[in-house]
Motif scaffolding. Structure first.
Motif: not given
Lengths: 439, 439, 439, 439
Positions: A423-438, D375-381
């Motif tokens: 779930h999007p509010a969960a924080t107790w796992q080792f969760t991080g992020l990588r940036l992406a772009k179109s 419901y989520t963003a289309y690529p490049g939204y």
């Protein structure tokens, strides 16, 4: 304990996985096994028993001739959520059970291990591939619970004002991984999900949600060459990211507001410095390490603040295959390394002349990477029949997919097609992020 | 363990009370000490530590020269609700703490016991009556927690589907106490509450809410000669008492409705028979025993159904003094007897000729008796100064007074003036009822 | 509208009371009748209909020959809490009903008024005293709802950021009532509660909770000669009364903490000045006026801070009889005066020489006075039979008794024996306090 | 009121849309405008004011020279969720406001309409396309609120035991649409989302979440030729679909359990027959009509029970374009038809010989169709800049996409690319389902 290899027998792998579960318990006092510090967390004792119940229920009872149930009361107590496997004890009340004691649970484990040992000694995998496949699920199931045991005991210890240390660890000074670079990927029609088939159960194995293999068109995109660091996230905090409403999803903002979030989970400020609770106890935040214990909401807000976005799970799978095809074992900071915290990326060499395309790092291990893909079924998805069909399919709403495993994941457990979800509010796992772009 | 007598020294009584606390723990496994099965319940480990914190905070720190705090973290962890004694850990989260371990808590106990032993050996009660009075509070405080330890572990065990047995016990067949008779009392102006003064701290001792002594006029009334029995309560159930709205207080009915109450707490029906959970495990309800674990709402509804009412606390005190004046030690089914459950009243002899006035039974021990008196201050009431002033005064809304002690109360702990109090929905104490009526 | 007198006929009093209900609605827009701003508040429309349902249910249906129910659906909609009078709509959802419309509800009122008019024209009070007594309950019931209509609409308006004015009112400058003086009362055995009997229903009338008359011994005490003022309460605020934990009951402090209370309900600070919402809209707090809209918790904390305590209800009744014996009509700031807010006490004349004992003021009207007496049954109390027996008896836990009426109470409604009751956290009534002390 | 056409001027369309909003209010009593029956529902009065606030905030204030704010308090009261447009009143408390009255809100509407009329008379769309685009958003925004006004008032009336009728309507007997047939679609790479560009604001208009246009590969699939009917859903109920746990998502089952769902929202059983609440009041369920007011959980469980699944939103868009390309106006049961309930599909003619491929029906209008696409963003939204960027983007978690419009949607409002979205437990919209399967 010597590492497993991909060619080990089922019996050897069973023994190794089961032993590793108990190895993770070594630092614990008896009392530590009992506590459930929030509904999402299960007591260690429960994990020990539930994984054992799994073998008893799905292997010994249906297939081991003459096996008799260890204790009539245990299926009720230690079934987690498999409705088709019978009634079960309320999840939120696992911490209310002092009995069976740790000693009794270990006796249960060892009795089942003995029965499984006899069974596997006589077991012909080639003759009974369908049973081998269930055993393979059991091994992977137990590895998932090993990861949960670590994240759960971390939470249990964190709510204790004494802040106990799970395992002490000396931290060598780290290097600055340097600025983020971008790795580009061209558009294309890709095959997504597992390739069916394989000779051994290990080759065949995947969770049902990783299939069926199907085609997806992916528009051109770029990925950050490494995970976002704690140091980068500190800038987000300093620049009031936690108070900048337009950065946040509406429900994310409501959560920030209701929970009073002003920094990542496990962080706290002491005399102007950031500290956080780790499995090594309280220590200062190392800015070179990847940021972790982020909710989806925070990861998403950070990406927006950084002028980027989160990856889609298909982009991630396409990118991951460029660094590892899923055969052999992946490189990375996994549980076997014993660090139990994400580690810094390697600095990009900037020596002689223009660096060529930077190398994609940290796709496997370190932290699970939030994608903006909601967890849902692939086209043509069918859960397996029976209780094991509840493993994945019934959770397909409200969660987001995470990819890549973490520092608490077993190296033998992860694949490019592997779909974790929270779930999007969960924080107790080792969760991080990588940036992406179109592009 | 030899029983205490009223003439024992403070040191002897300290040793005996502290030993009894640990004696109550003998049947427990390490895991049993950790669990908090609801907010009202505290883990046994917490009781052991909190009672020890009391001695350290109110005796050793202020009065024992050279005493140093055992552990800096403990006052925060083991203060219950004394705001003036500093910040404290959240009550609802006592079950989230696996550390300090049981062993560590016992080490804390024994260190404090040693320091208290030295202190008491050198202590001159006559020279320092104000300190003796605090020690007396500490002894009574620890006895209160002994009772809570029993009712709390009973609750912890009850929510476990394995239904562990605290202490096995053979139950001899019981006798039917026979029909309820009434004992009448004339109107009168009575002195209510404690007589101040006394030479020893034991003679002086009472909780502040038992005073000041004052006058109250009591109209003529009658009491049932014994407690209401489980068998009598079964008739209430059979005649749909739990569905007869007009019998209930409005909030009582809302509770019945919201909680789905259809029988007393700890009761369940098996094949048409009533069973209940006891400290001896599950056993059939004995209809001759007093009904117990009743909420005020149930006691009040039963009394209305029976054409009677609950006693007032002044009536109760007037009646109690006719069977015991508060000197010496009372007769009754107390914790020392080890039954840990209320016992039947003695049958009224109905032999030769008309029985004279029936004897008033079970005023002391067996079950606490709900009165319809809201828990409030006596005229002129002042809490004692300092943190100990929070002991009673700040709870004076929303609760009802209970009188007489129970099968889990120490015989040396109870008095006719003793005022216990709980919210009207509480059921996990040994609470029962005696019928009353106005004449 | 000419004031009622005590000698008016039932028919005249019925007409006057019913007219006054509608008179209170004159300032309202149609939309104002619909809103329920919290569970405790009922929409004005509901009050209009419920009071009408009362006459239909308890007078017309049982006693008016040939009367037919106005609308089959109304008993379900407009029964408040009388379980014995049938099923009823959920209290918390009264604000979800747009229909019947105000116009339809008024038509219901007028139809019932017409039927009641015919009934009362032909009604012989002497021949049917038991019916007269029910009519008397109806009149008093409607007066209670008149008071609730005012406090409820005040709450409805207060949550609206537009802060509508119920009725504009010019406030003349007020006089400082001067310092608090004490009025002493000797100890004594007193008769408490109503004297039974009386020739007319008006003489006979009291709510069942005001009896039976019984004896109570009251220790010597003193009362403040007037109510505590807003100005005095400001000092409590300035001296951090809302942050001084030891002043508060435990549940009071939990409420202060959870609700973030830092001043009385309806108060707010603007540029360093205290303002409050009144039925005349927002205006500056007049320090000479009695403090009002206090919870029990605040009244109790204030009294403790002031070195005093709250009165007991018996003390209050004894004191009140020294200024009015319950015959004739009381003097005071009641709803008929139209001020709709408590008014300052008169200054004590300090002219020539030592003032004699100060006069006891404001016992009747202005604000309800919290007593520290929990709301419970008098000895020998029996609710009346049938649905009307639910009027008072089933609320006898968790509330405290208030005495004396308020600026929103009808002058013809109050008596020295009158017992109002609310939960200790309630603030939306005109509740204030008088200090007391034991001598 | 004559229907709008696609070539009408902005001024004409403004007038028509605004008039239609008020037309929808005609059946209402003043009281009906005030009520908020749950948090998701807004009072009609609020809808009237909020849509007006939109014009004032986004058109008149920035662009209409000399326009002055109608009322200083209204922006706070009538902003819904646009954080960047300032502070706003709590959504859950919209039903607590009796003021401004309906009359005052209508005066606000008419003042804004007059100002907008002047503005539009002088407005050159070609010279200011960016303003025209905002006006276009305003028209579509108001149409969305028209649909909500109908579903909200339906909910308000439904919780009233009087069950008011919004608009009476005679129902002609309906025809059985016959068994479900399947329409197949081949695999392919498709362009998904809006084609950018267009000469007029109407041509250009789409919500930002409908773009950017991008490519998606769709595997071969088939759709039911019509919506699932109420009669078909009755079989699901009869065959215990609501008790068959494995059919349900885990959270769906938890909802069924917690809410006690045993049939669709608004349905109830009377003497063995199914009735439901409609805008025409209570009527018997017509088995030929499409099932509606289904949550995602119910739609998903039904599809699983039927051996099928829900469509993906891309499949739906591909299929929809085969029946309408988005130019001109769609055919279907929309709000203009005044039926205000879904209507049966046309029977498949089965006359002469084998029918060819059945015609795809009911893609537009009747009921919104749940897809299994989160419901989520289309690529490049990218959301648009400023407060209007909050229109869609910040809701992108936890909801599922619905497609096709309903009987409460305006015919001029819908497109094949249109993405509606709701939480999976929502039932108060006209939501239904179409079966799909992978080939």
């Amino acid at each position: 304990m010597p590492p497993l290899t991909v060619t080990d027998t089922l019996a050897a792998r069973y023994a190794a996985v089961r032993a590793f579960t108990e190895h993770l318990c070594e630092p614990l006092a008896t009392e530590d096994y009992v506590v459930q510090s929030m509904t999402d967390v299960s007591p260690t004792k429960w994990h020990l028993a539930h994984t054992t119940w799994f073998w008893e229920t799905f292997v010994l009872q249906p297939y081991a001739e003459g096996y008799t149930l260890y204790d009539e009361a245990y299926p009720f107590l230690f079934n987690s959520y498999y409705v088709q496997a019978g009634e079960r004890h309320c999840r939120a009340q696992r911490g209310y059970l002092s009995r069976p004691t740790v000693e009794e649970v270990l006796a249960f484990r060892h009795a089942v291990d003995e029965a499984m040992g006899h069974f596997l000694d006589a077991f012909d995998e080639t003759a009974h591939p369908e049973i081998a496949d269930v055993i393979e699920v059991g091994l992977n199931h137990e590895q998932q619970h090993q990861e949960l045991m670590l994240t759960d005991i971390k939470h249990v210890f964190s709510v204790n004002p004494l802040r106990p240390v799970y395992r002490a660890h000396d931290h060598a000074p780290t290097l600055d991984p340097g600025p983020l670079a971008w790795v580009s990927f061209e558009e294309g029609l890709h095959e997504i999900g597992v390739v069916p088939g394989g000779t051994t159960s290990r080759e065949r194995f995947h969770f049902d949600n990783e299939g069926p293999r199907h085609r997806a068109f992916v528009e051109p995109f770029a990925f950050g060459h490494r995970l976002v660091t704690a140091g980068e996230f500190m800038v987000f905090i300093e620049e009031d990211g936690y108070r900048n409403t337009p950065l946040w999803l509406s429900e994310g903002w409501a959560t920030v507001d209701a929970e009073g979030w002003t920094e990542p989970f496990y962080w706290e400020q002491r005399d102007g410095e950031w500290w956080h609770f780790t499995l090594q106890g309280m220590r200062r935040v190392d800015p070179h390490e990847p940021i972790t214990h982020l909710s989806y909401f925070e990861a998403d807000a950070y990406a927006r603040w950084a002028g980027a976005r989160l990856p889609s799970e298909f982009e991630w799978e396409v990118a991951a295959r460029t660094v590892w095809d899923g055969n052999g074992l992946p490189e990375g900071n996994f549980v076997e390394r014993g660090r139990l915290h994400p580690a810094p990326a390697e600095p990009i060499s900037q020596g002689d002349g223009a660096p060529s395309t930077p190398r994609l790092q940290q796709m496997m291990g370190d932290t699970w990477e939030w994608t903006h893909s909601a967890y849902t079924a692939y086209p043509g998805y069918r859960p397996v029949d029976g209780a094991l069909g509840e493993y994945n399919g019934k959770w397909m709403n409200g969660s987001f997919v995470l990819r890549g495993g973490s520092c608490a994941t077993s190296r033998t457990h992860i694949r490019p097609t592997y779909r974790n979800f929270f779930h999007p509010a969960a924080t107790w796992q080792f969760t991080g992020l990588r940036l992406a772009k179109s592009l």
